[in-house]
Design an enzyme around this catalytic site. Structure first.
Site, PDB file in Angstrom:
ATOM      1  N   CYS A  79       0.837  -1.202   0.000  1.00 21.91           N
ATOM      2  CA  CYS A  79       0.000   0.000   0.000  1.00 21.91           C
ATOM      3  C   CYS A  79       0.875   1.256   0.000  1.00 21.91           C
ATOM      4  O   CYS A  79       1.461   1.588  -1.013  1.00 21.91           O
ATOM      5  CB  CYS A  79      -0.989  -0.018   1.154  1.00 21.91           C
ATOM      6  SG  CYS A  79      -2.359   1.139   0.928  1.00 21.91           S
ATOM      7  N   HIS A 169      -3.817  -4.841   0.511  1.00 19.06           N
ATOM      8  CA  HIS A 169      -3.296  -5.352   1.784  1.00 19.06           C
ATOM      9  C   HIS A 169      -3.395  -6.878   1.817  1.00 19.06           C
ATOM     10  O   HIS A 169      -4.461  -7.426   2.121  1.00 19.06           O
ATOM     11  CB  HIS A 169      -4.085  -4.759   2.951  1.00 19.06           C
ATOM     12  CG  HIS A 169      -3.774  -3.325   3.225  1.00 19.06           C
ATOM     13  ND1 HIS A 169      -2.717  -2.925   4.009  1.00 19.06           N
ATOM     14  CD2 HIS A 169      -4.373  -2.187   2.781  1.00 19.06           C
ATOM     15  CE1 HIS A 169      -2.680  -1.600   4.062  1.00 19.06           C
ATOM     16  NE2 HIS A 169      -3.676  -1.124   3.329  1.00 19.06           N
ATOM     17  N   GLU A 171      -2.119  -8.809   3.997  1.00 19.08           N
ATOM     18  CA  GLU A 171      -2.026  -9.301   5.375  1.00 19.08           C
ATOM     19  C   GLU A 171      -3.370  -9.457   6.064  1.00 19.08           C
ATOM     20  O   GLU A 171      -3.450 -10.119   7.108  1.00 19.08           O
ATOM     21  CB  GLU A 171      -1.129  -8.372   6.212  1.00 19.08           C
ATOM     22  CG  GLU A 171      -1.700  -7.006   6.511  1.00 19.08           C
ATOM     23  CD  GLU A 171      -1.430  -5.954   5.435  1.00 19.08           C
ATOM     24  OE1 GLU A 171      -1.492  -4.765   5.761  1.00 19.08           O
ATOM     25  OE2 GLU A 171      -1.190  -6.331   4.271  1.00 19.08           O
ATOM     26  N   SER A 223       1.986 -14.483  38.141  1.00 16.62           N
ATOM     27  CA  SER A 223       0.579 -14.147  38.343  1.00 16.62           C
ATOM     28  C   SER A 223      -0.353 -15.331  38.142  1.00 16.62           C
ATOM     29  O   SER A 223      -1.538 -15.239  38.446  1.00 16.62           O
ATOM     30  CB  SER A 223       0.175 -13.047  37.365  1.00 16.62           C
ATOM     31  OG  SER A 223       0.212 -13.545  36.027  1.00 16.62           O
ATOM     32  N   GLY A 224       0.187 -16.430  37.609  1.00 17.16           N
ATOM     33  CA  GLY A 224      -0.673 -17.553  37.249  1.00 17.16           C
ATOM     34  C   GLY A 224      -1.148 -17.463  35.812  1.00 17.16           C
ATOM     35  O   GLY A 224      -1.753 -18.395  35.288  1.00 17.16           O
ATOM     36  N   GLY A 225      -0.870 -16.325  35.150  1.00 20.00           N
ATOM     37  CA  GLY A 225      -1.234 -16.150  33.745  1.00 20.00           C
ATOM     38  C   GLY A 225      -0.250 -16.833  32.821  1.00 20.00           C
ATOM     39  O   GLY A 225       0.853 -17.228  33.222  1.00 20.00           O
ATOM     40  N   VAL A 226      -0.635 -16.941  31.555  1.00 20.90           N
ATOM     41  CA  VAL A 226       0.186 -17.685  30.598  1.00 20.90           C
ATOM     42  C   VAL A 226       1.518 -16.990  30.323  1.00 20.90           C
ATOM     43  O   VAL A 226       2.561 -17.662  30.224  1.00 20.90           O
ATOM     44  CB  VAL A 226      -0.603 -17.933  29.283  1.00 20.90           C
ATOM     45  CG1 VAL A 226      -0.964 -16.636  28.583  1.00 20.90           C
ATOM     46  CG2 VAL A 226       0.189 -18.833  28.344  1.00 20.90           C
ATOM     47  N   ASP A 227       1.548 -15.663  30.243  1.00 26.24           N
ATOM     48  CA  ASP A 227       2.787 -14.970  29.893  1.00 26.24           C
ATOM     49  C   ASP A 227       3.869 -15.177  30.953  1.00 26.24           C
ATOM     50  O   ASP A 227       4.999 -15.576  30.637  1.00 26.24           O
ATOM     51  CB  ASP A 227       2.532 -13.469  29.704  1.00 26.24           C
ATOM     52  CG  ASP A 227       1.584 -13.171  28.559  1.00 26.24           C
ATOM     53  OD1 ASP A 227       1.430 -14.036  27.680  1.00 26.24           O
ATOM     54  OD2 ASP A 227       0.992 -12.079  28.540  1.00 26.24           O
ATOM     55  N   SER A 228       3.539 -14.893  32.215  1.00 26.97           N
ATOM     56  CA  SER A 228       4.547 -15.025  33.266  1.00 26.97           C
ATOM     57  C   SER A 228       4.939 -16.481  33.484  1.00 26.97           C
ATOM     58  O   SER A 228       6.104 -16.788  33.753  1.00 26.97           O
ATOM     59  CB  SER A 228       4.048 -14.405  34.579  1.00 26.97           C
ATOM     60  OG  SER A 228       2.924 -15.090  35.086  1.00 26.97           O
TER      61      SER A 228
END
Length: 511
Positions: A79, A169, A171, A223-228
């Site tokens: 573009c 585009h 994508e 934190s118990g979250g997926v990232d950490s």
């Protein structure tokens, strides 16, 4: 050495989608602002120029020296990137008579490896107000559409690596074979081997972490979250028990979450200490109802607790964090960080307080890639596929003052709702779900008794990355069952409503 594609960002809303398309082809890529300098080495295989809200004909239109780039690497302009290419080499870009936005049909006018196996009349997505009306000398038209004369082109020159342009585009989802075109650029033109996989990422990252950390110790908030959890597991694979995880129970977690998460960490052989700080948080939050004030109190207390615990660990030189790529992109975007809608609870203040260097093994991954790496690491599915949960926890799902009694009330209602989603095979079909306790009491009748109790709102949204979200169309029967179950089992709640607001204009959380 990992192969890499560099995406130069001119400010397009679709730039992250380009990166996602490249990553889905198992090729690593990075996004940088168009004006940032970079080194070219053997790992860098090509450059993609993004779209932009600007016009190439503006006096201060963003620009790069494409002629210099193509002496070293293949380049694909999308573009705005295509318009900039045409103009820089002597072509013509004019204001369109109308804004060209929406679906169009691609018609190939020449055979080329970029459009290999792309069918005629393939649907593509247009989003531009300028059009390339004349190609520069020495360029070949590759495709057109019924609405624009120049949809795809390349430069004919054996002295350069390669130079291509797409006016549409590829994508976005609406370009049905767009990702195939991007893959053709990566493989046929840049020669990428497509060997960037979760397994290769884990192996390379663990080796890099060993070199970065050496014999030092790392402290990290979990934190118990997926990232950490994924970040901690990667660091633990590199340094073992020299990773010291701290999981703080601020009294604002979901029902039984503190015990369940600690048990999972034990199964993963992570060195994690659980800290019960509920009383401290409840005391400081008493009488506070402003959302920003609640967030700041929770963030400050968390830093205090974390810092106090960290002093008990010797030899700490690094702070581990679960930073992911959208956070990194936002901080170095063309326009700078976005305006703050609400402060985010993280451990951003800790490096300054503790004078530690950062370890961020996920800083180049999108959320869906973090989940794939989690699976590769053997992290349990219930943790890998967990819905996002706000850092301040249930404090921002309790509108108004937070008390221990309100937390317990919300924990019970939320547990019924989330478990109901799982039992009905709906949990994995929504991006995020939660229950909100409203500062509203209403009259109800249960048996022969009059009640005057709280109202809760159920929230469920569908999204890709949380930047935008639509409310989930959960079945009426399911919602009816949830309402009945919550009212019957949670004393103190006599009314349930469902939130049908999308983001924007609403946010996913209520505070």
């Amino acid at each position: 050495m990992t192969e890499k594609i560099l995406i130069l960002d001119f400010g397009s809303q679709y730039t992250q989608l380009i990166a996602r398309a490249v990553r889905e082809a198992n090729v690593f890529c990075e996004i940088i602002p168009y004006h940032k300098s970079f080194e070219t080495d053997a790992s860098l295989k090509g450059i993609i120029l993004s779209g932009s809200p600007f016009s190439v004909n503006e006096d201060k239109a963003p620009s790069v020296n494409i002629g210099e780039l193509i002496m070293k690497l293949p380049v694909l302009g999308i573009c705005y990137g295509a318009q900039l290419t045409a103009k820089e080499f002597g072509g013509r870009v004019d204001k369109s008579n109308k804004r060209e936005y929406g679906r169009a049909k691609l018609l190939k006018t020449a055979d080329d490896v970029l459009l290999e196996n792309i069918i005629d009349h393939s649907q593509v997505w247009m989003s531009h107000s300028d059009s390339i009306t004349q190609l520069p000398e020495g360029f070949t038209l590759l495709a057109t559409t019924d609405s624009i004369p120049i949809a795809a082109f390349k430069k004919n020159d054996t002295c350069i690596k390669a130079l291509y342009g797409l006016q549409f585009h590829p994508e976005v989802y609406h370009s049905t074979e767009g990702k195939k075109i991007i893959k053709n650029f990566l493989v046929n033109i840049c020669g990428c081997k497509q060997d960037w996989t979760p397994a290769s990422f884990v192996h390379e990252t663990v080796e890099q972490l060993k070199l970065q950390i050496g014999d030092a110790h790392v402290i990290m908030a979990l934190s118990g979250g997926v990232d950490s959890t994924v970040a901690a597991t990667l660091i633990s694979k590199a340094i073992g028990s020299r990773l010291h995880g701290i999981f703080v129970d601020n009294g604002l977690l979901r029902k039984n979450e503190f015990e369940q998460v600690l048990n999972t960490y034990k199964q993963l052989d992570l060195n994690v200490t659980g800290i019960d700080a509920k009383a401290m948080f409840y005391k400081e939050l008493a009488g506070k109802s402003d959302p920003e004030e609640k967030r700041k109190i929770i963030g400050r207390l968390f830093i205090d607790v974390f810092h106090e615990e960290s002093l008990k660990v010797a030899g700490v030189k690094f702070l581990g964090q679960g930073t992911i790529y959208p956070d990194v992109i936002e901080s170095v975007s063309v326009h700078g960080p976005s305006q703050t809608i609400k402060s985010h609870h993280n451990v951003g203040g800790l490096p300054d307080v503790m004078h530690l260097s950062l370890v961020e093994p996920l800083r180049y991954l999108f959320k869906d890639e973090v989940r794939k790496v989690g699976v590769e690491l053997g992290i349990p599915a219930e943790m890998v596929n967990r819905h996002p949960f706000p850092g301040p926890g249930l404090a921002i799902r309790i509108l108004g003052e937070v008390t221990e009694e309100k937390v317990k009330l919300l924990q019970e209602a939320d547990h019924i709702y989330i478990q109901g989603l799982k039992d009905s095979d709906l949990y994995d079909k929504v991006w995020q779900a939660g229950t909100i306790l409203l500062p509203v009491k209403s009259v109800g009748v249960m048996g022969d008794e009059r009640t005057y109790e709280f109202t809760v709102a159920l929230r469920a949204v569908s999204s890709v990355d949380g930047m935008t979200a639509d409310w989930s169309h959960l079945p009426y029967e399911f919602l009816a069952n949830m309402s009945s179950s919550i009212i019957n089992h949670v004393r103190g709640i006599n009314r349930v409503v469902y939130d049908i607001s999308s983001k924007p204009p609403a946010t996913i959380e209520w505070e």
